[in-house]
Design a protein around this motif. Structure first.
Motif, PDB file in Angstrom:
ATOM      1  N   SER A  96      11.785 -14.238   3.804  1.00  0.00           N
ATOM      2  CA  SER A  96      12.291 -12.744   3.957  1.00  0.00           C
ATOM      3  C   SER A  96      11.747 -11.762   2.952  1.00  0.00           C
ATOM      4  N   GLN A  97      11.861 -12.379   1.515  1.00  0.00           N
ATOM      5  CA  GLN A  97      11.204 -11.628   0.531  1.00  0.00           C
ATOM      6  C   GLN A  97       9.800 -11.467   0.756  1.00  0.00           C
ATOM      7  N   ALA A  98       8.928 -12.391   0.888  1.00  0.00           N
ATOM      8  CA  ALA A  98       7.317 -12.308   1.002  1.00  0.00           C
ATOM      9  C   ALA A  98       6.865 -11.327   2.203  1.00  0.00           C
ATOM     10  N   LEU A  99       7.817 -11.387   3.379  1.00  0.00           N
ATOM     11  CA  LEU A  99       7.641 -10.562   4.634  1.00  0.00           C
ATOM     12  C   LEU A  99       7.401  -9.166   4.025  1.00  0.00           C
ATOM     13  N   VAL A 100       8.340  -8.827   3.318  1.00  0.00           N
ATOM     14  CA  VAL A 100       8.695  -7.434   2.898  1.00  0.00           C
ATOM     15  C   VAL A 100       7.428  -6.899   2.171  1.00  0.00           C
ATOM     16  N   THR A 101       7.011  -7.954   0.998  1.00  0.00           N
ATOM     17  CA  THR A 101       6.247  -7.671   0.084  1.00  0.00           C
ATOM     18  C   THR A 101       4.610  -7.685   0.743  1.00  0.00           C
ATOM     19  N   ASP A 102       4.371  -8.203   1.532  1.00  0.00           N
ATOM     20  CA  ASP A 102       3.210  -8.347   2.300  1.00  0.00           C
ATOM     21  C   ASP A 102       2.905  -7.274   3.105  1.00  0.00           C
ATOM     22  N   ILE A 103       3.931  -6.945   4.042  1.00  0.00           N
ATOM     23  CA  ILE A 103       3.814  -6.045   4.808  1.00  0.00           C
ATOM     24  C   ILE A 103       3.679  -4.841   3.994  1.00  0.00           C
ATOM     25  N   ALA A 104       4.460  -4.476   3.171  1.00  0.00           N
ATOM     26  CA  ALA A 104       4.364  -3.237   2.235  1.00  0.00           C
ATOM     27  C   ALA A 104       3.040  -3.026   1.569  1.00  0.00           C
ATOM     28  N   ARG A 105       2.313  -4.227   1.244  1.00  0.00           N
ATOM     29  CA  ARG A 105       0.988  -4.133   0.495  1.00  0.00           C
ATOM     30  C   ARG A 105       0.005  -3.705   1.630  1.00  0.00           C
ATOM     31  N   GLU A 106       0.099  -4.015   2.874  1.00  0.00           N
ATOM     32  CA  GLU A 106      -1.073  -3.639   3.889  1.00  0.00           C
ATOM     33  C   GLU A 106      -0.332  -2.253   4.425  1.00  0.00           C
ATOM     34  N   ALA A 107       0.706  -1.802   4.229  1.00  0.00           N
ATOM     35  CA  ALA A 107       1.017  -0.600   4.717  1.00  0.00           C
ATOM     36  C   ALA A 107       0.771   0.359   3.693  1.00  0.00           C
ATOM     37  N   ARG A 108       0.753  -0.003   2.397  1.00  0.00           N
ATOM     38  CA  ARG A 108       0.290   0.870   1.228  1.00  0.00           C
ATOM     39  C   ARG A 108      -1.184   1.058   1.287  1.00  0.00           C
ATOM     40  N   ASP A 109      -1.872   0.125   1.806  1.00  0.00           N
ATOM     41  CA  ASP A 109      -3.532   0.272   1.925  1.00  0.00           C
ATOM     42  C   ASP A 109      -3.915   1.074   3.105  1.00  0.00           C
ATOM     43  N   LEU A 110      -2.994   0.958   4.078  1.00  0.00           N
ATOM     44  CA  LEU A 110      -3.306   2.071   4.905  1.00  0.00           C
ATOM     45  C   LEU A 110      -2.820   3.505   4.582  1.00  0.00           C
ATOM     46  N   ILE A 111      -1.964   3.967   3.951  1.00  0.00           N
ATOM     47  CA  ILE A 111      -1.509   5.068   3.322  1.00  0.00           C
ATOM     48  C   ILE A 111      -2.524   5.721   2.425  1.00  0.00           C
ATOM     49  N   LEU A 112      -3.019   4.610   1.475  1.00  0.00           N
ATOM     50  CA  LEU A 112      -4.001   5.149   0.711  1.00  0.00           C
ATOM     51  C   LEU A 112      -5.237   5.236   1.631  1.00  0.00           C
ATOM     52  N   ALA A 113      -5.680   4.810   2.511  1.00  0.00           N
ATOM     53  CA  ALA A 113      -6.909   4.950   3.212  1.00  0.00           C
ATOM     54  C   ALA A 113      -6.835   6.241   3.886  1.00  0.00           C
ATOM     55  N   MET A 114      -5.426   6.697   4.370  1.00  0.00           N
ATOM     56  CA  MET A 114      -5.280   8.068   5.404  1.00  0.00           C
ATOM     57  C   MET A 114      -5.239   8.932   4.204  1.00  0.00           C
ATOM     58  N   GLN A 115      -5.118   8.735   2.715  1.00  0.00           N
ATOM     59  CA  GLN A 115      -4.816   9.727   2.051  1.00  0.00           C
ATOM     60  C   GLN A 115      -3.453  10.514   2.008  1.00  0.00           C
ATOM     61  N   GLY A 116      -2.471   9.620   2.442  1.00  0.00           N
ATOM     62  CA  GLY A 116      -1.379  10.184   2.858  1.00  0.00           C
ATOM     63  C   GLY A 116      -0.078  10.146   1.541  1.00  0.00           C
ATOM     64  N   ALA A 117      -0.415   9.535   0.691  1.00  0.00           N
ATOM     65  CA  ALA A 117       0.441   9.403  -0.310  1.00  0.00           C
ATOM     66  C   ALA A 117       1.069  10.504  -0.995  1.00  0.00           C
ATOM     67  N   ARG A 118       2.211  10.631  -1.333  1.00  0.00           N
ATOM     68  CA  ARG A 118       2.855  12.068  -2.180  1.00  0.00           C
ATOM     69  C   ARG A 118       1.892  12.096  -3.561  1.00  0.00           C
ATOM     70  N   PRO A 119       1.884  13.392  -4.085  1.00  0.00           N
ATOM     71  CA  PRO A 119       1.318  13.385  -5.559  1.00  0.00           C
ATOM     72  C   PRO A 119       2.202  12.512  -6.344  1.00  0.00           C
ATOM     73  N   SER A 120       1.779  12.050  -7.625  1.00  0.00           N
ATOM     74  CA  SER A 120       2.204  11.379  -8.431  1.00  0.00           C
ATOM     75  C   SER A 120       3.356  12.033  -9.145  1.00  0.00           C
ATOM     76  N   LEU A 121       4.528  11.776  -9.450  1.00  0.00           N
ATOM     77  CA  LEU A 121       5.509  12.392 -10.214  1.00  0.00           C
ATOM     78  C   LEU A 121       5.364  12.553 -11.781  1.00  0.00           C
ATOM     79  N   LEU A 122       4.505  11.433 -11.988  1.00  0.00           N
ATOM     80  CA  LEU A 122       4.067  11.287 -13.623  1.00  0.00           C
ATOM     81  C   LEU A 122       2.614  10.665 -13.767  1.00  0.00           C
ATOM     82  N   PRO A 123       1.734  11.815 -13.646  1.00  0.00           N
ATOM     83  CA  PRO A 123       0.245  11.439 -13.383  1.00  0.00           C
ATOM     84  C   PRO A 123      -0.361  10.259 -14.554  1.00  0.00           C
ATOM     85  N   GLY A 124      -0.935   9.154 -13.826  1.00  0.00           N
ATOM     86  CA  GLY A 124      -1.292   8.028 -14.635  1.00  0.00           C
ATOM     87  C   GLY A 124      -0.197   6.834 -14.720  1.00  0.00           C
TER      88      GLY A 124
END
Length: 455
Positions: A96-124
């Motif tokens: 159960s734990q690994a399923l969340v982590t691995d799917i979140a990693r793939e979802a993160r890559d998609l969000i970054l590819a779409m440039q859909g992430a929110r601006p960083s609240l603390l740059p860097g």
């Protein structure tokens, strides 16, 4: 790429097609079963594929089916319902734990590819919110629970939330519902990376955790617990005023049990309004230097930590994250982890909308309630009308191709239909003092201005 029928769905309900595409791209049955075989420890596949179990449970989590049994009646599973429950009972927490982590990693890559992430609240830096979640008491269905008056707790977990992605990126489940949350911190420490900034409530303010974060060249902003002793190195200095109140900064020293010492900052906010627990000030500890974040910024960033509380509320409101009919801890926690997976899929949809409509304030105007309602209404028809093989190209698509497809669908979404309904300030309730001696009154007579006892 889309067939004629699928194209019609893409035009009338593109958000539903996006979610179905994400299910195919990230939770493809063949891919899931291969992942399970590579991840499992003792559990094995006999009559029920892991992908079938995920598909069944997602229907319950997403509220398209009312219960596990109702979902089973609609599923194409050759095994009995008893075997399904036995399979759920045996899902390993590591799975159960690994399923969340691995799917979140793939979802993160998609969000970054779409440039859909929110601006960083603390740059860097990468902010991470840490909080605990205790599953609600289950029903007393299991034999050892039937004579128990107390509410049986099927487990708890620690969840790590990324505010820039609006996703739950890590979960640390525990089958013992009475385990102290701090006992799970030993599992969190290996995930700490340089340039992280961890934000957590005072329940996680223990010296070993703070030192572990500091040694990994990461940062923290954690509310100080009364039992953690720090030595002041200077007097308080007034640094300004935040939305919550006046902010003061002070250097203090923390000593580990090994005798190691190090200097950090204590930020105190004199609250304008006491907390619900009656606290009049908020005391925060941080190892971030003032050059990175001043005291007012630290106070403001901690205030945003309530985002994870909002995420838990969304899980409870829009998804069936706590299936009270599942008494076995492994089954209940598997359901909770799948709710986190579904929550992350919604996060990808929201990220696609942000990227496709850059001039719109998506997070402030789009209602996830209406979004979830549209998807739930249309998903069954989409599954019936569109054969499974038509989704196959998405499973083989590259990340860039998949991101482009999601953006294309997001551009077709009618944001007006998903707009939040705003309301004015609540009015004070009208005192209900009339007709107190009457068990009930006639609404029709009151509307007509006739006294209840009149004829």
């Amino acid at each position: 790429m889309f067939s004629e029928i699928l194209q019609k769905f893409a035009e009338t309900s593109p958000a539903t097609v996006m979610v179905r595409a994400l299910l195919e791209g990230l939770l493809n049955p063949e891919k899931l079963d291969r992942w399970f075989e590579a991840t499992r420890q003792t559990q094995y596949t006999r009559d029920i594929l892991f992908s079938s179990l995920v598909g069944l449970m997602l229907q319950v989590v997403c509220k398209t089916q009312a219960s596990v049994h109702a979902a089973y009646r609609q599923a194409n599973i050759a095994a009995s319902i008893v075997a399904v429950y036995a399979k759920l009972q045996g899902v390993e927490l590591t799975t159960s734990q690994a399923l969340v982590t691995d799917i979140a990693r793939e979802a993160r890559d998609l969000i970054l590819a779409m440039q859909g992430a929110r601006p960083s609240l603390l740059p860097g830096y990468r902010l991470k919110y840490l909080d605990g979640n205790c599953l609600a008491a289950s029903e007393h269905r299991l034999q050892p629970l039937r004579a128990t008056a107390a509410g049986p707790l099927p487990g708890k977990s620690l969840v790590v939330f990324d505010p820039q992605l609006e996703m739950a990126i890590e979960v640390f489940p525990c089958a013992d519902g009475h385990t102290q949350e701090r006992a799970l911190l030993a599992e969190v420490i290996p995930t700490v990376a340089a340039q992280d900034v961890w934000l957590a409530d005072r329940n996680f303010c223990v010296a070993p955790f703070l030192f572990a974060i500091h040694r990994q060249q990461a940062g923290f902003i954690i509310r100080q617990h009364g039992n953690l002793i720090t030595k002041p190195l200077e007097k308080y200095q007034f640094m300004g005023t935040s939305a919550s109140g006046d902010v003061y900064d002070q250097a203090v020293q923390l000593t580990a049990t090994s005798g190691e010492t190090w200097s950090l900052r204590r930020i105190t906010v004199k609250l304008q309004t006491p907390t619900r627990n009656g606290d009049t000030q908020l005391v925060l500890l941080t190892n971030l230097p003032a050059a990175v974040a001043d005291a007012v910024t630290i106070a403001a960033r901690y205030r945003r930590r309530w985002g994870i509380e909002t995420a838990f509320q969304k899980l409870e409101k829009h998804l069936n994250s706590e299936i009270t009919t599942l008494g076995y801890p492994q089954a209940a926690l598997f359901g909770f982890c799948l709710a986190l997976v579904a929550f992350n899929l919604y996060a990808v949809v929201m990220a696609a909308l942000r990227a496709a409509h850059p001039t719109q304030a998506i997070d402030q105007t789009v209602s996830q309630f209406y979004l979830a309602g549209e998807i739930a209404t249309t998903m069954t028809g989409l599954a019936i009308a569109v054969p499974a093989h038509e989704w196959a190209p998405l499973a083989q698509a590259t990340r860039a191709q998949f991101a482009d497809q999601l953006l294309g669908l997001a551009r077709r979404v009618d944001l007006h239909k998903l707009r939040k309904t705003t309301r004015g300030p609540k009015k004070p309730p009208t005192p209900r003092t009339k007709y107190q001696g009457h068990p009930h009154v006639s609404t029709a007579r009151l509307l007509a201005g006739v006294e209840p006892n009149s004829k």
